[in-house]
Write a protein that holds these residues in place. Structure first.
Motif, PDB file in Angstrom:
ATOM      1  N   MET A  98      41.767 -96.355 -26.099  1.00  9.81           N
ATOM      2  CA  MET A  98      41.858 -97.292 -27.461  1.00  9.81           C
ATOM      3  C   MET A  98      40.497 -97.734 -27.820  1.00  9.81           C
ATOM      4  O   MET A  98      39.434 -97.385 -27.387  1.00  9.81           O
ATOM      5  CB  MET A  98      41.585 -99.470 -26.830  1.00  9.81           C
ATOM      6  CG  MET A  98      42.098-100.328 -27.647  1.00  9.81           C
ATOM      7  SD  MET A  98      42.296-101.817 -27.154  1.00  9.81           S
ATOM      8  CE  MET A  98      41.455-102.081 -26.213  1.00  9.81           C
ATOM      9  N   SER A  99      40.259 -97.227 -29.435  1.00 12.84           N
ATOM     10  CA  SER A  99      39.956 -97.083 -30.099  1.00 12.84           C
ATOM     11  C   SER A  99      39.654 -97.050 -31.480  1.00 12.84           C
ATOM     12  O   SER A  99      40.723 -97.383 -31.783  1.00 12.84           O
ATOM     13  CB  SER A  99      39.306 -95.115 -30.527  1.00 12.84           C
ATOM     14  OG  SER A  99      40.126 -94.423 -30.720  1.00 12.84           O
ATOM     15  N   LEU A 100      38.288 -97.732 -32.143  1.00  4.34           N
ATOM     16  CA  LEU A 100      38.657 -98.441 -33.480  1.00  4.34           C
ATOM     17  C   LEU A 100      39.071 -96.929 -34.507  1.00  4.34           C
ATOM     18  O   LEU A 100      38.126 -95.809 -34.455  1.00  4.34           O
ATOM     19  CB  LEU A 100      37.296 -99.141 -33.708  1.00  4.34           C
ATOM     20  CG  LEU A 100      37.446 -98.945 -35.344  1.00  4.34           C
ATOM     21  CD1 LEU A 100      37.767-100.541 -35.562  1.00  4.34           C
ATOM     22  CD2 LEU A 100      35.556 -99.251 -35.447  1.00  4.34           C
ATOM     23  N   ASN A 101      39.935 -97.107 -34.979  1.00  2.00           N
ATOM     24  CA  ASN A 101      40.576 -96.268 -36.239  1.00  2.00           C
ATOM     25  C   ASN A 101      39.578 -95.715 -37.493  1.00  2.00           C
ATOM     26  O   ASN A 101      39.063 -95.476 -38.085  1.00  2.00           O
ATOM     27  CB  ASN A 101      42.031 -96.205 -36.009  1.00  2.00           C
ATOM     28  CG  ASN A 101      42.907 -95.202 -37.591  1.00  2.00           C
ATOM     29  OD1 ASN A 101      41.942 -95.489 -38.957  1.00  2.00           O
ATOM     30  ND2 ASN A 101      43.252 -94.713 -36.828  1.00  2.00           N
ATOM     31  N   LYS A 102      39.813 -97.836 -37.642  1.00  2.00           N
ATOM     32  CA  LYS A 102      39.505 -97.790 -39.329  1.00  2.00           C
ATOM     33  C   LYS A 102      39.071 -99.107 -39.299  1.00  2.00           C
ATOM     34  O   LYS A 102      39.918-100.200 -39.010  1.00  2.00           O
ATOM     35  CB  LYS A 102      40.160 -97.263 -40.746  1.00  2.00           C
ATOM     36  CG  LYS A 102      39.792 -97.608 -41.867  1.00  2.00           C
ATOM     37  CD  LYS A 102      41.717 -97.238 -42.592  1.00  2.00           C
ATOM     38  CE  LYS A 102      42.564 -97.082 -42.207  1.00  2.00           C
ATOM     39  NZ  LYS A 102      43.610 -96.507 -43.064  1.00  2.00           N
ATOM     40  N   PHE A 103      37.713 -99.581 -40.320  1.00  2.00           N
ATOM     41  CA  PHE A 103      37.421-100.858 -40.027  1.00  2.00           C
ATOM     42  C   PHE A 103      37.277-101.314 -41.238  1.00  2.00           C
ATOM     43  O   PHE A 103      37.028-100.718 -42.648  1.00  2.00           O
ATOM     44  CB  PHE A 103      35.689-101.119 -40.085  1.00  2.00           C
ATOM     45  CG  PHE A 103      35.573-102.540 -40.569  1.00  2.00           C
ATOM     46  CD1 PHE A 103      34.832-103.157 -38.840  1.00  2.00           C
ATOM     47  CD2 PHE A 103      34.920-102.589 -41.179  1.00  2.00           C
ATOM     48  CE1 PHE A 103      35.061-104.099 -39.195  1.00  2.00           C
ATOM     49  CE2 PHE A 103      34.795-103.679 -41.559  1.00  2.00           C
ATOM     50  CZ  PHE A 103      34.420-104.876 -40.272  1.00  2.00           C
ATOM     51  N   GLU A 104      38.502-102.285 -41.607  1.00  2.11           N
ATOM     52  CA  GLU A 104      38.504-102.416 -43.663  1.00  2.11           C
ATOM     53  C   GLU A 104      38.053-103.521 -44.322  1.00  2.11           C
ATOM     54  O   GLU A 104      37.919-103.867 -45.140  1.00  2.11           O
ATOM     55  CB  GLU A 104      40.204-102.849 -42.982  1.00  2.11           C
ATOM     56  CG  GLU A 104      41.015-101.813 -43.029  1.00  2.11           C
ATOM     57  CD  GLU A 104      42.442-102.398 -42.780  1.00  2.11           C
ATOM     58  OE1 GLU A 104      43.145-103.019 -43.029  1.00  2.11           O
ATOM     59  OE2 GLU A 104      43.100-101.015 -41.813  1.00  2.11           O
ATOM     60  N   ASN A 138      33.759-106.992 -28.263  1.00  7.32           N
ATOM     61  CA  ASN A 138      34.950-106.589 -26.428  1.00  7.32           C
ATOM     62  C   ASN A 138      36.092-106.048 -26.284  1.00  7.32           C
ATOM     63  O   ASN A 138      36.621-107.825 -26.540  1.00  7.32           O
ATOM     64  CB  ASN A 138      33.991-106.655 -24.959  1.00  7.32           C
ATOM     65  CG  ASN A 138      32.853-105.983 -24.725  1.00  7.32           C
ATOM     66  OD1 ASN A 138      32.700-105.457 -24.964  1.00  7.32           O
ATOM     67  ND2 ASN A 138      32.367-106.817 -24.125  1.00  7.32           N
ATOM     68  N   LEU A 139      37.113-105.683 -27.162  1.00  2.00           N
ATOM     69  CA  LEU A 139      38.440-105.704 -26.952  1.00  2.00           C
ATOM     70  C   LEU A 139      38.884-105.628 -25.735  1.00  2.00           C
ATOM     71  O   LEU A 139      38.183-104.001 -24.746  1.00  2.00           O
ATOM     72  CB  LEU A 139      38.424-104.345 -28.079  1.00  2.00           C
ATOM     73  CG  LEU A 139      38.054-104.840 -29.606  1.00  2.00           C
ATOM     74  CD1 LEU A 139      38.366-103.307 -30.105  1.00  2.00           C
ATOM     75  CD2 LEU A 139      38.609-105.701 -30.145  1.00  2.00           C
ATOM     76  N   GLN A 194      34.429-101.824 -26.296  1.00  6.16           N
ATOM     77  CA  GLN A 194      33.184-102.076 -27.397  1.00  6.16           C
ATOM     78  C   GLN A 194      32.932-101.780 -29.033  1.00  6.16           C
ATOM     79  O   GLN A 194      33.117-100.374 -29.188  1.00  6.16           O
ATOM     80  CB  GLN A 194      32.021-102.646 -26.697  1.00  6.16           C
ATOM     81  CG  GLN A 194      31.134-103.226 -27.737  1.00  6.16           C
ATOM     82  CD  GLN A 194      29.807-103.170 -26.741  1.00  6.16           C
ATOM     83  OE1 GLN A 194      28.740-102.496 -27.124  1.00  6.16           O
ATOM     84  NE2 GLN A 194      29.771-104.716 -26.013  1.00  6.16           N
ATOM     85  N   ILE A 195      33.198-102.677 -30.018  1.00  7.26           N
ATOM     86  CA  ILE A 195      32.735-102.311 -31.250  1.00  7.26           C
ATOM     87  C   ILE A 195      31.729-102.897 -31.826  1.00  7.26           C
ATOM     88  O   ILE A 195      31.717-104.526 -31.565  1.00  7.26           O
ATOM     89  CB  ILE A 195      34.031-102.602 -32.192  1.00  7.26           C
ATOM     90  CG1 ILE A 195      34.489-103.905 -32.006  1.00  7.26           C
ATOM     91  CG2 ILE A 195      35.417-101.207 -31.683  1.00  7.26           C
ATOM     92  CD1 ILE A 195      35.927-103.949 -33.119  1.00  7.26           C
TER      93      ILE A 195
END
Length: 160
Positions: free
Chosen positions: A24-30, A121-122, A147-148
């Motif tokens: 799992m990874s962050l694609n886009k912070f909106e 933490n996701l 983690q993001i």
């Protein structure tokens, strides 16, 4: 007689080994914004998810309830947990999730207004709902955590 048979059959499902793989990874912070109408902060982002949960299925699995939760610490509370996304998988053919730019179903909201510059933490977790027997709560292992860090200032990068 039938209840004893069901009980014996359900115990056989405890011997199946599963080895799900999760990425799992962050694609886009909106967005990270202050919402004046209810005096809170909101964070919105999208994720790339590759979760192969096919090994969780056996003869005694009716469905999986899968969710992504966010967990973080603040000055106000040591542990904050919120579900951001969920789905129900009813068949092994649906159990390999390949999701690109998947939007959150539920906003990350803080009434304490402590989301800015916060480490989150996701975690991808799941419950196995059997045909017969006891509900198995699983997932959430350390290997499933990503983690993001949220931005230091309020931002709105894309329109909803």
């Amino acid at each position: 007689f039938l209840s004893r048979l069901c009980c014996r059959c359900s115990t056989t499902s405890f011997f199946f080994e599963s080895n799900p793989t999760i990425s799992m990874s962050l694609n886009k912070f909106e967005e990270l914004s202050y919402v004046k109408s209810y005096n809170a902060e909101n964070a919105l982002f999208s994720l790339d998810i590759d979760a192969d949960l096919t090994t969780l299925f056996n003869w005694n699995v009716k469905q999986l309830f899968v969710w992504i939760s966010a967990e973080y610490k603040t000055r106000s509370y040591e542990k904050n947990q919120v579900i951001l996304w969920d789905t129900i998988i009813e068949d092994v053919s649906e159990a390999h999730l390949l999701l690109k730019d998947e939007k959150l179903k539920y906003e990350l909201t803080s009434f304490e207004k402590e989301l800015r510059n916060r480490k989150i933490n996701l975690t991808l977790s799941w419950d196995i709902m059997p045909v017969v027997g006891v509900l198995k709560m699983q997932g959430g292992q350390v290997s499933n955590v990503h983690q993001i860090t949220l931005p230091k200032k309020y931002v709105k990068l894309t329109a909803r």
